[in-house]
Design a protein around this motif. Sequence first.
Motif, PDB file in Angstrom:
ATOM      1  N   TRP A  14     -72.506  52.594  53.323  1.00 55.14           N
ATOM      2  CA  TRP A  14     -73.750  51.834  53.164  1.00 55.14           C
ATOM      3  C   TRP A  14     -74.882  52.667  52.573  1.00 55.14           C
ATOM      4  O   TRP A  14     -75.896  52.130  52.169  1.00 55.14           O
ATOM      5  CB  TRP A  14     -74.201  51.276  54.527  1.00 55.14           C
ATOM      6  CG  TRP A  14     -73.402  50.115  55.017  1.00 55.14           C
ATOM      7  CD1 TRP A  14     -72.296  49.549  54.441  1.00 55.14           C
ATOM      8  CD2 TRP A  14     -73.672  49.356  56.202  1.00 55.14           C
ATOM      9  NE1 TRP A  14     -71.864  48.481  55.197  1.00 55.14           N
ATOM     10  CE2 TRP A  14     -72.687  48.342  56.289  1.00 55.14           C
ATOM     11  CE3 TRP A  14     -74.640  49.424  57.206  1.00 55.14           C
ATOM     12  CZ2 TRP A  14     -72.648  47.414  57.331  1.00 55.14           C
ATOM     13  CZ3 TRP A  14     -74.608  48.512  58.256  1.00 55.14           C
ATOM     14  CH2 TRP A  14     -73.614  47.509  58.304  1.00 55.14           C
ATOM     15  N   LYS A  15     -74.728  53.983  52.562  1.00 52.56           N
ATOM     16  CA  LYS A  15     -75.795  54.881  52.100  1.00 52.56           C
ATOM     17  C   LYS A  15     -77.084  54.579  52.871  1.00 52.56           C
ATOM     18  O   LYS A  15     -77.010  54.197  54.034  1.00 52.56           O
ATOM     19  CB  LYS A  15     -75.957  54.773  50.578  1.00 52.56           C
ATOM     20  CG  LYS A  15     -74.599  54.956  49.875  1.00 52.56           C
ATOM     21  CD  LYS A  15     -74.690  55.147  48.410  1.00 52.56           C
ATOM     22  CE  LYS A  15     -73.270  55.337  47.856  1.00 52.56           C
ATOM     23  NZ  LYS A  15     -73.269  55.650  46.429  1.00 52.56           N
ATOM     24  N   MET A  16     -78.255  54.705  52.230  1.00 55.37           N
ATOM     25  CA  MET A  16     -79.514  54.493  52.961  1.00 55.37           C
ATOM     26  C   MET A  16     -79.954  53.043  52.813  1.00 55.37           C
ATOM     27  O   MET A  16     -80.954  52.728  52.172  1.00 55.37           O
ATOM     28  CB  MET A  16     -80.601  55.456  52.447  1.00 55.37           C
ATOM     29  CG  MET A  16     -81.798  55.560  53.382  1.00 55.37           C
ATOM     30  SD  MET A  16     -82.984  56.827  52.878  1.00 55.37           S
ATOM     31  CE  MET A  16     -83.733  56.069  51.447  1.00 55.37           C
ATOM     32  N   GLY A  97     -69.355  65.753  52.399  1.00 54.10           N
ATOM     33  CA  GLY A  97     -69.244  66.250  51.026  1.00 54.10           C
ATOM     34  C   GLY A  97     -69.484  65.198  49.965  1.00 54.10           C
ATOM     35  O   GLY A  97     -69.084  65.380  48.812  1.00 54.10           O
ATOM     36  N   HIS A  98     -70.142  64.098  50.342  1.00 51.88           N
ATOM     37  CA  HIS A  98     -70.435  63.093  49.317  1.00 51.88           C
ATOM     38  C   HIS A  98     -71.260  63.742  48.204  1.00 51.88           C
ATOM     39  O   HIS A  98     -72.105  64.591  48.464  1.00 51.88           O
ATOM     40  CB  HIS A  98     -71.194  61.911  49.934  1.00 51.88           C
ATOM     41  CG  HIS A  98     -71.277  60.756  48.997  1.00 51.88           C
ATOM     42  ND1 HIS A  98     -72.198  60.701  47.976  1.00 51.88           N
ATOM     43  CD2 HIS A  98     -70.526  59.631  48.895  1.00 51.88           C
ATOM     44  CE1 HIS A  98     -72.011  59.575  47.288  1.00 51.88           C
ATOM     45  NE2 HIS A  98     -71.002  58.912  47.838  1.00 51.88           N
ATOM     46  N   SER A  99     -71.028  63.306  46.985  1.00 49.65           N
ATOM     47  CA  SER A  99     -71.712  63.951  45.841  1.00 49.65           C
ATOM     48  C   SER A  99     -73.230  63.833  45.943  1.00 49.65           C
ATOM     49  O   SER A  99     -73.949  64.697  45.450  1.00 49.65           O
ATOM     50  CB  SER A  99     -71.220  63.366  44.527  1.00 49.65           C
ATOM     51  OG  SER A  99     -71.484  61.988  44.476  1.00 49.65           O
ATOM     52  N   ILE A 175     -70.083  56.717  40.154  1.00 47.62           N
ATOM     53  CA  ILE A 175     -70.715  56.270  41.399  1.00 47.62           C
ATOM     54  C   ILE A 175     -72.009  55.528  41.117  1.00 47.62           C
ATOM     55  O   ILE A 175     -72.938  56.082  40.524  1.00 47.62           O
ATOM     56  CB  ILE A 175     -70.993  57.466  42.338  1.00 47.62           C
ATOM     57  CG1 ILE A 175     -69.667  58.080  42.793  1.00 47.62           C
ATOM     58  CG2 ILE A 175     -71.819  57.024  43.532  1.00 47.62           C
ATOM     59  CD1 ILE A 175     -69.834  59.306  43.656  1.00 47.62           C
ATOM     60  N   GLY A 176     -72.034  54.266  41.539  1.00 43.39           N
ATOM     61  CA  GLY A 176     -73.248  53.468  41.430  1.00 43.39           C
ATOM     62  C   GLY A 176     -73.658  53.183  39.993  1.00 43.39           C
ATOM     63  O   GLY A 176     -74.756  52.711  39.732  1.00 43.39           O
ATOM     64  N   THR A 177     -72.792  53.471  39.049  1.00 50.12           N
ATOM     65  CA  THR A 177     -73.133  53.312  37.634  1.00 50.12           C
ATOM     66  C   THR A 177     -72.519  52.050  37.049  1.00 50.12           C
ATOM     67  O   THR A 177     -72.832  51.673  35.938  1.00 50.12           O
ATOM     68  CB  THR A 177     -72.580  54.498  36.820  1.00 50.12           C
ATOM     69  OG1 THR A 177     -71.153  54.574  37.039  1.00 50.12           O
ATOM     70  CG2 THR A 177     -73.214  55.804  37.259  1.00 50.12           C
ATOM     71  N   GLY A 214     -63.123  56.260  44.906  1.00 52.19           N
ATOM     72  CA  GLY A 214     -64.461  55.689  45.058  1.00 52.19           C
ATOM     73  C   GLY A 214     -65.253  55.831  43.774  1.00 52.19           C
ATOM     74  O   GLY A 214     -65.111  56.832  43.049  1.00 52.19           O
ATOM     75  N   GLY A 215     -66.085  54.847  43.502  1.00 53.46           N
ATOM     76  CA  GLY A 215     -66.900  54.860  42.288  1.00 53.46           C
ATOM     77  C   GLY A 215     -66.826  53.505  41.628  1.00 53.46           C
ATOM     78  O   GLY A 215     -65.876  53.206  40.910  1.00 53.46           O
ATOM     79  N   SER A 216     -67.812  52.653  41.948  1.00 56.30           N
ATOM     80  CA  SER A 216     -67.879  51.301  41.372  1.00 56.30           C
ATOM     81  C   SER A 216     -66.605  50.501  41.591  1.00 56.30           C
ATOM     82  O   SER A 216     -66.203  49.696  40.748  1.00 56.30           O
ATOM     83  CB  SER A 216     -68.232  51.365  39.877  1.00 56.30           C
ATOM     84  OG  SER A 216     -69.478  52.002  39.696  1.00 56.30           O
ATOM     85  N   GLY A 234     -60.059  52.739  49.294  1.00 58.97           N
ATOM     86  CA  GLY A 234     -61.280  52.971  48.538  1.00 58.97           C
ATOM     87  C   GLY A 234     -62.450  53.310  49.427  1.00 58.97           C
ATOM     88  O   GLY A 234     -62.505  52.931  50.605  1.00 58.97           O
ATOM     89  N   LEU A 235     -63.392  54.059  48.843  1.00 64.63           N
ATOM     90  CA  LEU A 235     -64.688  54.299  49.473  1.00 64.63           C
ATOM     91  C   LEU A 235     -65.691  53.502  48.642  1.00 64.63           C
ATOM     92  O   LEU A 235     -65.883  53.762  47.455  1.00 64.63           O
ATOM     93  CB  LEU A 235     -65.017  55.795  49.481  1.00 64.63           C
ATOM     94  CG  LEU A 235     -66.316  56.199  50.196  1.00 64.63           C
ATOM     95  CD1 LEU A 235     -66.357  55.697  51.636  1.00 64.63           C
ATOM     96  CD2 LEU A 235     -66.490  57.720  50.184  1.00 64.63           C
ATOM     97  N   ILE A 236     -66.285  52.506  49.295  1.00 66.92           N
ATOM     98  CA  ILE A 236     -67.014  51.473  48.576  1.00 66.92           C
ATOM     99  C   ILE A 236     -68.504  51.565  48.870  1.00 66.92           C
ATOM    100  O   ILE A 236     -68.911  51.420  50.031  1.00 66.92           O
ATOM    101  CB  ILE A 236     -66.530  50.064  49.027  1.00 66.92           C
ATOM    102  CG1 ILE A 236     -64.997  50.014  49.240  1.00 66.92           C
ATOM    103  CG2 ILE A 236     -67.013  48.985  48.067  1.00 66.92           C
ATOM    104  CD1 ILE A 236     -64.182  50.288  48.012  1.00 66.92           C
ATOM    105  N   GLY A 237     -69.305  51.782  47.846  1.00 70.56           N
ATOM    106  CA  GLY A 237     -70.751  51.829  48.027  1.00 70.56           C
ATOM    107  C   GLY A 237     -71.356  50.449  47.875  1.00 70.56           C
ATOM    108  O   GLY A 237     -71.343  49.638  48.798  1.00 70.56           O
ATOM    109  N   GLY A 238     -71.865  50.163  46.691  1.00 70.84           N
ATOM    110  CA  GLY A 238     -72.581  48.912  46.438  1.00 70.84           C
ATOM    111  C   GLY A 238     -71.879  47.659  46.941  1.00 70.84           C
ATOM    112  O   GLY A 238     -72.496  46.807  47.589  1.00 70.84           O
ATOM    113  N   ALA A 239     -70.588  47.555  46.672  1.00 69.14           N
ATOM    114  CA  ALA A 239     -69.852  46.337  47.042  1.00 69.14           C
ATOM    115  C   ALA A 239     -69.602  46.217  48.542  1.00 69.14           C
ATOM    116  O   ALA A 239     -69.138  45.176  49.004  1.00 69.14           O
ATOM    117  CB  ALA A 239     -68.526  46.273  46.284  1.00 69.14           C
TER     118      ALA A 239
HETATM  119  P1  PGA Z   1     -70.339  52.856  44.527  1.00 65.37           P
HETATM  120  O1  PGA Z   1     -70.460  54.121  45.514  1.00 65.37           O
HETATM  121  O2  PGA Z   1     -69.191  52.023  45.010  1.00 65.37           O
HETATM  122  O3  PGA Z   1     -71.654  52.151  44.652  1.00 65.37           O
HETATM  123  O4  PGA Z   1     -70.106  53.395  43.153  1.00 65.37           O
HETATM  124  C1  PGA Z   1     -69.316  54.769  46.001  1.00 65.37           C
HETATM  125  C2  PGA Z   1     -69.724  55.949  46.850  1.00 65.37           C
HETATM  126  O5  PGA Z   1     -70.706  56.624  46.506  1.00 65.37           O
HETATM  127  O6  PGA Z   1     -69.082  56.250  47.869  1.00 65.37           O
END
Ligand code: PGA
Length: 255
Positions: A14-16, A97-99, A175-177, A214-216, A234-239
């Motif tokens: 979920w990030k911040m 260790g997230h980027s 990531i997030g792009t 992970g990455g979009s 997967g490691l899922i940010g935005g979605a």
């Molecule tokens: P994203 O992020 O799915 O929004 O690209 C993935 C992540 O940073 O773990």
Amino acid sequence: MNPNKRSAVIAGNWKMNLTRPQAKALIEEIKPLVAGAACGVVLCVPYTDLETALSAAAGSNIKIGAQNCHWEESGAFTGEISPAMLTELGAEYVILGHSERRQYFGDTDETVNKRLLAALEAGLKVILCVGETLSQREEGKTREVLSRQATAALAGVTASQLSNIIVAYEPIWAIGTGKTATAAQAGEGNAVVRATVAALYGGEAAEALTIQYGGSMKASNAAELLAQPDVDGGLIGGASLKAADFAAIVQAASR
Ligand code: PGA
């Protein structure tokens, strides 16, 4: 994914994002949608949402995690959270260790390793992130970077502790792009991680390791990415912030 060898795990990062009421609402929405999942389901939430998320997810198949932790158990480290504080709450996972931690908050291979050893020692399961920048990829250094990051992070980890680790290959440029790696690029990155782990712990341990991409990653590309033999989730940010989108990815990993 190779279902004969390992199980898939879909983790939301979920990030911040999301206050407690928002966190509760989202988990209530996700719960019924993922109830029958044939893969692991994890949500890594902000520290302030942990207690809310744990109680919202109680009794469901959703596991809860944090997004970072310090390596000391307690002490004069203003603003930090220790692994013991997370386990005491009932959190089961932590992303390390997230980027974004490496890029904005000074995390290095060395500090990622210290956090990882402390987290394992405290009984947490770790989602360890590795990934190359766009310029590293363009310079042909992807293999070298992934191998170096994974080797450094795993220093001092025993073979039996490896079963409490998931590695997430996250190319930073994706990531997030909205710019997803192609399925082939994801598969290759994950294969490099597996080969690195095989060199350190042997082939059998490497084959048992869950390695996420992970990455979009989103509903529309999840099935194709997960079809790669080395992509085990997967490691899922935005979605992961939209119930339907996240659930669709969980469904894709459950097939
Ligand atoms: P994203 O992020 O799915 O929004 O690209 C993935 C992540 O940073 O773990």
